[in-house]
Design an enzyme around this catalytic site. Structure first.
Site, PDB file in Angstrom:
ATOM      1  N   SER A 258       0.830  -1.365  -0.391  1.00  0.00           N
ATOM      2  CA  SER A 258       0.015   0.394  -0.022  1.00  0.00           C
ATOM      3  C   SER A 258       0.647   1.392  -0.004  1.00  0.00           C
ATOM      4  O   SER A 258       2.135   1.839  -0.767  1.00  0.00           O
ATOM      5  CB  SER A 258      -0.810  -0.156   1.575  1.00  0.00           C
ATOM      6  OG  SER A 258      -1.876   1.630   1.135  1.00  0.00           O
TER       7      SER A 258
ATOM      8  N   ASP B 221     -10.021  -4.253  -5.295  1.00  0.00           N
ATOM      9  CA  ASP B 221      -9.660  -3.768  -4.593  1.00  0.00           C
ATOM     10  C   ASP B 221     -10.112  -2.655  -4.437  1.00  0.00           C
ATOM     11  O   ASP B 221     -10.267  -1.195  -5.166  1.00  0.00           O
ATOM     12  CB  ASP B 221      -7.796  -3.857  -4.507  1.00  0.00           C
ATOM     13  CG  ASP B 221      -7.350  -3.243  -4.109  1.00  0.00           C
ATOM     14  OD1 ASP B 221      -7.667  -1.913  -2.949  1.00  0.00           O
ATOM     15  OD2 ASP B 221      -5.612  -2.975  -3.617  1.00  0.00           O
TER      16      ASP B 221
ATOM     17  N   HIS C 132      -7.620  -5.567  -0.392  1.00  0.00           N
ATOM     18  CA  HIS C 132      -6.164  -4.951  -0.456  1.00  0.00           C
ATOM     19  C   HIS C 132      -4.957  -5.973   0.376  1.00  0.00           C
ATOM     20  O   HIS C 132      -4.696  -4.590   0.008  1.00  0.00           O
ATOM     21  CB  HIS C 132      -6.054  -3.646   0.275  1.00  0.00           C
ATOM     22  CG  HIS C 132      -5.485  -2.345   0.293  1.00  0.00           C
ATOM     23  ND1 HIS C 132      -4.607  -1.366  -1.231  1.00  0.00           N
ATOM     24  CD2 HIS C 132      -4.863  -1.778   0.532  1.00  0.00           C
ATOM     25  CE1 HIS C 132      -4.209  -1.228  -1.271  1.00  0.00           C
ATOM     26  NE2 HIS C 132      -4.146  -0.648   0.326  1.00  0.00           N
TER      27      HIS C 132
END
Length: 263
Positions: free
Chosen positions: A93, A214, A242
């Site tokens: 991320s 996602d 995610h």
């Protein structure tokens, strides 16, 4: 550095190093189903960003960590203190962009990047889809300010994605363990960042791992990253949500190993 970032090292000395970096609201434990697999033939380093997990909260400096470059500087510190070179940086991320910035700051330390669910900008812009409008992000940040626990409970299932209730529960608990003041600032730094101009400067082999469904970093964003990082490899995972390192660790590990076999 060891205390500041709660650094842990495993695997054979002298092997190629891999540095695993967690995302917002998480800690290094999120890599527990992936990192050990690489410790058989890599020097594996896990750590917590300052303000997360077992890091030294007293080391948190709002000015230093007012941008992602402060976190990138910590990554470079870790590499220098452990004398790591040819590092495979695996960033989930927001840490995917932290890795980009770290490699930019100390190119002699890094040999490859693995971006898991990356996003160079979360907010939509003219000619660019990030997945969130400015109003979306403002509401998200306002909700965090007003009620962190409720915010965690609402956001966690969105991050986890469909069919991953166990992951959602773990994320909600992790979000709640983060110091509220740190969480508020890190959230702003994360969701208001814009690192699009840094992507073409990447000079190492790069893997972009994109999940299915996602909501945080949709496919259009992952493909944007792939298109703007020279020579990068794009891999679409069957994993939903995610956090594929939690929901589909075997698929995630296999994808990283296949990429490393060619670097």
């Amino acid at each position: 550095m060891i205390t500041r970032n709660c650094v842990h090292v495993s695997g054979p000395a002298g092997a190629r190093p891999m540095l695993f970096a967690h995302g917002f609201g998480c800690d290094q434990s999120m890599w527990r189903a992936v990192a050990p697999d690489f410790a058989v033939d890599h020097r594996v380093v896990t750590f917590d960003h300052v303000g997360s997990g077992g890091s030294d909260l007293a080391a948190y400096d709002p000015e230093r960590y007012g941008s992602l470059r402060g976190y990138a500087a910590d990554v470079v510190d870790i590499c220098r203190d452990l004398d790591l070179t040819d590092v495979v940086f695996v960033g989930h991320s927001v840490s995917a962009m932290i890795g980009v910035l770290a490699a930019q700051a100390a190119p002699e330390r890094f040999g490859a990047l693995v971006m898991v669910g990356p996003s160079p900008r979360y907010v939509d812009d003219e000619g660019y889809t990030g997945g969130f409008t400015r109003a979306d992000v403002a509401a998200l940040l306002d909700s965090l300010d007003a009620n962190p626990q409720q915010w965690s409970a609402v956001l966690a299932p969105v991050v986890a994605g469909p069919g991953n209730p166990g992951v959602a529960t773990e994320l909600a608990q992790s979000f709640c363990r983060t110091d509220p003041a740190v969480a508020r600032q890190f959230a702003r730094v994360t969701f208001l960042s814009d690192n699009r101009d840094d992507l073409p400067r990447v000079r190492v082999p790069t893997l972009v791992l994109q999940c299915t469904q996602d909501a945080i970093a949709p496919e259009v964003v992952g493909r944007y990253v792939h298109e703007h990082v020279p020579g990068s490899v794009f891999r679409q995972l069957a994993a939903t949500g995610h956090c594929p390192h939690l929901s589909a660790p075997e698929e995630t590990t296999a994808a990283i190993r296949a990429f490393l076999a060619g670097t």
